[in-house]
Design a protein around this motif. Structure first.
Motif, PDB file in Angstrom:
ATOM      1  N   UNK A  59       0.815  -1.216   0.000  1.00 13.86           N
ATOM      2  CA  UNK A  59       0.000   0.000   0.000  1.00 13.86           C
ATOM      3  C   UNK A  59       0.849   1.268   0.000  1.00 13.86           C
ATOM      4  N   UNK A  60       1.916   1.298   0.792  1.00  8.46           N
ATOM      5  CA  UNK A  60       2.653   2.542   1.028  1.00  8.46           C
ATOM      6  C   UNK A  60       3.930   2.714   0.220  1.00  8.46           C
ATOM      7  N   UNK A  61       4.422   1.644  -0.377  1.00  8.04           N
ATOM      8  CA  UNK A  61       5.666   1.723  -1.138  1.00  8.04           C
ATOM      9  C   UNK A  61       5.455   1.294  -2.592  1.00  8.04           C
ATOM     10  N   UNK A  62       4.593   0.314  -2.805  1.00  9.92           N
ATOM     11  CA  UNK A  62       4.450  -0.297  -4.123  1.00  9.92           C
ATOM     12  C   UNK A  62       3.253   0.224  -4.915  1.00  9.92           C
ATOM     13  N   UNK A  63       2.630   1.297  -4.471  1.00  9.93           N
ATOM     14  CA  UNK A  63       1.472   1.874  -5.163  1.00  9.93           C
ATOM     15  C   UNK A  63       0.382   0.844  -5.431  1.00  9.93           C
ATOM     16  N   UNK A  64       0.207  -0.082  -4.491  1.00 13.18           N
ATOM     17  CA  UNK A  64      -0.861  -1.072  -4.601  1.00 13.18           C
ATOM     18  C   UNK A  64      -0.537  -2.256  -5.496  1.00 13.18           C
ATOM     19  N   UNK A  65       0.649  -2.297  -6.099  1.00 14.41           N
ATOM     20  CA  UNK A  65       1.028  -3.411  -6.975  1.00 14.41           C
ATOM     21  C   UNK A  65       1.645  -4.524  -6.143  1.00 14.41           C
ATOM     22  N   UNK A  66       0.982  -5.660  -6.106  1.00 14.64           N
ATOM     23  CA  UNK A  66       1.481  -6.817  -5.356  1.00 14.64           C
ATOM     24  C   UNK A  66       1.995  -7.830  -6.375  1.00 14.64           C
ATOM     25  N   UNK A  67       3.226  -7.599  -6.866  1.00 14.83           N
ATOM     26  CA  UNK A  67       3.696  -8.319  -8.041  1.00 14.83           C
ATOM     27  C   UNK A  67       5.061  -8.987  -7.885  1.00 14.83           C
ATOM     28  N   UNK A  68       5.514  -9.191  -6.665  1.00 11.47           N
ATOM     29  CA  UNK A  68       6.823  -9.819  -6.405  1.00 11.47           C
ATOM     30  C   UNK A  68       7.983  -8.983  -6.945  1.00 11.47           C
ATOM     31  N   UNK A  69       7.757  -7.706  -7.196  1.00 14.88           N
ATOM     32  CA  UNK A  69       8.824  -6.830  -7.675  1.00 14.88           C
ATOM     33  C   UNK A  69       9.695  -6.344  -6.536  1.00 14.88           C
ATOM     34  N   UNK A  70      10.716  -5.589  -6.901  1.00 11.02           N
ATOM     35  CA  UNK A  70      11.616  -4.989  -5.914  1.00 11.02           C
ATOM     36  C   UNK A  70      11.362  -3.482  -5.933  1.00 11.02           C
ATOM     37  N   UNK A  71      11.193  -2.888  -4.745  1.00 12.05           N
ATOM     38  CA  UNK A  71      10.790  -1.491  -4.648  1.00 12.05           C
ATOM     39  C   UNK A  71      11.694  -0.717  -3.693  1.00 12.05           C
ATOM     40  N   UNK A  72      12.080   0.465  -4.132  1.00 10.07           N
ATOM     41  CA  UNK A  72      12.872   1.380  -3.314  1.00 10.07           C
ATOM     42  C   UNK A  72      12.035   1.864  -2.134  1.00 10.07           C
ATOM     43  N   UNK A  73      12.655   1.882  -0.949  1.00  9.73           N
ATOM     44  CA  UNK A  73      11.975   2.322   0.276  1.00  9.73           C
ATOM     45  C   UNK A  73      12.771   3.486   0.862  1.00  9.73           C
ATOM     46  N   UNK A  74      12.136   4.625   1.005  1.00  6.92           N
ATOM     47  CA  UNK A  74      12.822   5.789   1.579  1.00  6.92           C
ATOM     48  C   UNK A  74      12.986   5.614   3.090  1.00  6.92           C
ATOM     49  N   UNK A  75      13.922   6.373   3.648  1.00  9.01           N
ATOM     50  CA  UNK A  75      14.086   6.380   5.107  1.00  9.01           C
ATOM     51  C   UNK A  75      12.805   6.857   5.778  1.00  9.01           C
ATOM     52  N   UNK A  76      12.129   7.834   5.179  1.00 10.45           N
ATOM     53  CA  UNK A  76      10.870   8.325   5.747  1.00 10.45           C
ATOM     54  C   UNK A  76       9.836   7.208   5.849  1.00 10.45           C
ATOM     55  N   UNK A  77       9.755   6.384   4.814  1.00 12.57           N
ATOM     56  CA  UNK A  77       8.796   5.268   4.850  1.00 12.57           C
ATOM     57  C   UNK A  77       9.175   4.272   5.949  1.00 12.57           C
ATOM     58  N   UNK A  78      10.467   4.003   6.101  1.00 12.81           N
ATOM     59  CA  UNK A  78      10.891   3.101   7.174  1.00 12.81           C
ATOM     60  C   UNK A  78      10.534   3.687   8.539  1.00 12.81           C
ATOM     61  N   UNK A  79      10.710   4.986   8.692  1.00 12.10           N
ATOM     62  CA  UNK A  79      10.364   5.638   9.961  1.00 12.10           C
ATOM     63  C   UNK A  79       8.848   5.586  10.206  1.00 12.10           C
ATOM     64  N   UNK A  80       8.061   5.751   9.146  1.00 14.51           N
ATOM     65  CA  UNK A  80       6.598   5.641   9.283  1.00 14.51           C
ATOM     66  C   UNK A  80       6.195   4.243   9.749  1.00 14.51           C
TER      67      UNK A  80
END
Length: 183
Positions: free
Chosen positions: A64-85
């Motif tokens: 929901x918060x990193x992959x824009x709703x795509x649940x596709x076994x892909x690899x996605x960049x995660x910002x430090x802000x997202x990790x803190x959230x």
């Protein structure tokens, strides 16, 4: 089989650029034999920063918060802000989740008539799971594990808290994090 989830840490080295001034050696061996690594070709060093198994609430958060709703076994960049959230949500869920004695499901059995019946055992449930359900809801899926709010859910949240805290200690310039999952 099941939901396997990974957080990787990539550190930019850029040793191929002389202006970076990278020094040192890379001396690795596998079964006693040297692994040939040309330092001048090293762009990144990739480390495993975290691993989860069937932590479907955490996976749902990333989708929901990193992959824009795509649940596709892909690899996605995660910002430090997202990790803190995510860390903040884990802290809030843990603070609001009082474990109490109860019955938890530990698999299923099939009756002679073909009915699926849960195998219950003594364990801990969450007295009031409303905060957990709101902030980090579970997600069902093929081999995604339990969707109950119990001791195993809390274990996933505690594990996530530790993974994120450790990752954030390593954060800084040239460090990137990526999330991926497979099932």
């Amino acid at each position: 089989m099941g939901l396997d989830m990974y957080l990787t840490k990539r550190v930019f080295i850029g040793a191929q650029y002389e202006t970076r001034g990278i020094t040192g050696t890379i001396a690795l061996k596998a079964k006693g034999e040297p692994i040939k690594v040309n330092k001048k070709r090293v762009s990144y060093i990739i480390e495993d920063a975290g691993y989860w198994r069937k932590a479907n609430a955490i996976h749902q958060w990333f989708v929901t918060n990193v992959q824009d709703g795509k649940d596709d076994c892909g690899e996605y960049y995660v910002t430090e802000d997202k990790l803190r959230q995510l860390l903040e949500l884990c802290n809030r869920v843990l603070a609001a989740s009082k474990p109490v004695k109860g019955k938890v499901t530990n698999g299923y059995r099939i009756t002679a008539g073909g009915e699926q019946v849960p195998i219950l055992e003594d364990g801990e449930t969450i007295e009031d799971s409303s905060v957990a359900e709101e902030l980090l809801p579970t997600q069902g899926g093929f081999f995604f594990g339990s969707t109950e709010y119990n001791q195993y859910y809390l274990e996933d949240i505690r594990n996530t808290k530790k993974i994120i805290e450790d990752a954030l200690k390593d954060a800084g310039e040239g460090v990137e994090f990526y999330y991926s999952a497979s099932w």
